[in-house]
Enzyme design. Sequence first.
Site: not given
Lengths: 175, 582
Positions: B49, B111-112, B161, B483
Amino acid sequence: MSKPRHHILSVLVQNKAGVLARVAGLFARRGYNIFSLAVAPTEDPELSRITIVVDVEETPLEQIVKQLFKLIEVVRISELDPSRSVERELLIATVRAGAEVRGQLVELANIFDAKVVAVGVDALTLSLEGSPDKLDDFEELLRGYGIVELQRTGRIALPKLDREARVRAVKGKAS
Amino acid sequence: MKITGAEALIKALEMEKVDVMFGYPGGCILPAYDPLLQSPIRHILVRHEQGAGHMAEGYAHVTGRPGVAMVTSGPAATNLVTPLCDAYMDSIPMVAITGQVSTTAIGTDAFQECDTVGITRSITKHNELVMSPADIPLAVRQAFHIATTGRPGPVLLDLPKDVLQNTMTWHWPTDDEVAASLPGYKPNTKGHPRMIKEAAKLMLAAERPVLYLGGGVLKARAAEQVKQIAELLNIPVVTTLMARGAFPDSHPLNLGMPGMHGTAAAVTALQKSDLLIALGARFDDRVTGKVATFAPEAKIIHVDIDPAEQGKVRKPDVPIVGDCREVTKELVKALRELLDGGEKQADVGPWRSRVSGWREQFPLTYEQSEPGEALKPQYCLEMLRDNAPEDTILVSGVGQHQMWSSQYWKFEKPYTWVNSGGLGTMGFSVPAAIGAKVGCPDKTVWAIDGDGCFQMTAQELITATLSNVPIKVGILNNSYLGMVRQWQEMFYGERYSEVDLGGGVPDFVKWAESMGCVGIRVDSPEEVEPAIEKANSINDRSVVVDFRVAEGEKVFPMVPAGASNDDILLPPSQTPKREFLR
């Protein structure tokens, strides 16, 4: 210790879920201190007014105001000059009050125009509404008797009626 | 007719003229992926993502249109946090859509589930949890409006949802309805006329003026007007990391990049100036060095669309809140009026020759490698630059390779440079390059990466292969976190701690090939040009060139963190003549 420099910001916001979290989060994220905060809907149910007392110098105050303006739901911000606005706060305190001092406490309440809202065997609950300074004085005097619990609302404020000279509307709505 | 919230979402995105989105499906966002099957919107299926977010940013950088990323709830939303913050710091217009657990499950640790709007509140310009399908079209319109107007930035919509599954009656809000729904959002685009006039007067009076261009010039598409001002007044220009390309590098007035790794001429010109005309720049610490000693004699004209930038770091003498294009247009007009009215510009000739002297005395330089010595990264960049097809877009990650890219490339046109400036996100390059290529399919896109950065997001080359988005990647591979190694060498007594990336592992050529790309390894200077030519000739697949470069090379000039710009460290070969920087 010098007295903190208080500024009163009257922030008009859209009355939507999460707006207070946004305002509070902004203060936390940018490292500004909130001294007190009061929030409730206004005469227009679409809008809420948040009265925030901040404790800062001039320069960060300008940044605070500008950063607050960047919140999409913030509609207007006014900085209220304490000498030119009406400020009110409510205090409720439960104080130890054995029989020997109860009379003194009631007398003190009368002098301040406070109300006795509950009486127990050895405690009294008092409420006082007024200017924050008056509440400070009252709280100081109660301390000698032993404060069991105390709660203040944080101040709310509106400009005094002669508006023009008294509201510094903060210009430049942010992008 | 009733449609589902998901159908309304896709329809709303179509109404906003979204042609492509970058995303990854999952549980809570599933309903939105169904109507997508019938939509003309192209969906690029990423491999992580974070990649979707950076692709959306790369797309937005080069097209000026908002990039769109769509992912599910919970871990997908948290994976989007880095690109959202990146877009926020660099003012990139972006709309992120995240799935959320059903409204009935919110707050139950389902969940999630995660508090996406809470987590992203301080790294988005705005975000909103949409609680009813009927609210979706307005929320989408607001999101695009907010993301693209004023100071651009990312906006996130969190969609439960059941909000996607339930039905609503379609209504597309009018402009007036959108405006009425945002009573507190009125970005000021026109500068104050009195301030503009004041600025014009200061500009004519200044003897040592510098135009200090920031990313806002590009966001406002103001490059043309800025050039008019520079040429009208014949004054030097510096282009910050976010403004590279806003003014042609070949232009004799361009001193290049200021700041921590800026050119000595650009850094010193700011320091010695008597008037900085800051356009869409925010006085970032990487530019100012120690603020207390930054440009001590300069008055400041600060043009920025975000009022909060005025005085945040340096108090301006003339603050102008407005869009850079509108304000510079007015500035050109005001300057012409004053000149036509007989005002004379102060003589900036001596200043120009002083500045030119610095530029000639202190060009960017490095020591070429002797035969048999390791390849120099700067040399690779010079060869890449000299062989690049016209209008090539350069995208970089973060670190030494980013600074060398900005230093050694020649940017002639706006929107040919994409990088992560404010947040400094390692791993930005590959996905951002893919997004840029999606936005500009006819242009060559080179991603310059370090071996550290590449290992953070390289898997998106699978996306590039499978979605037919061929990019070119040049890894300046020194087997080190270059760096950090440079700072440890210079400021921690050469005590190298956790910067050795292991050399040899992974085999970048094999890795590239396993992802469907062409892999080329380059060890010596003579192999550089043929490899680049080969890479430029391949257009049906992505190419990864693994340049094995010298491990000890450092980026110069350098203003150490917290130091004054007056204490700029020059490359060793120029140190003896530092007294000329006066």
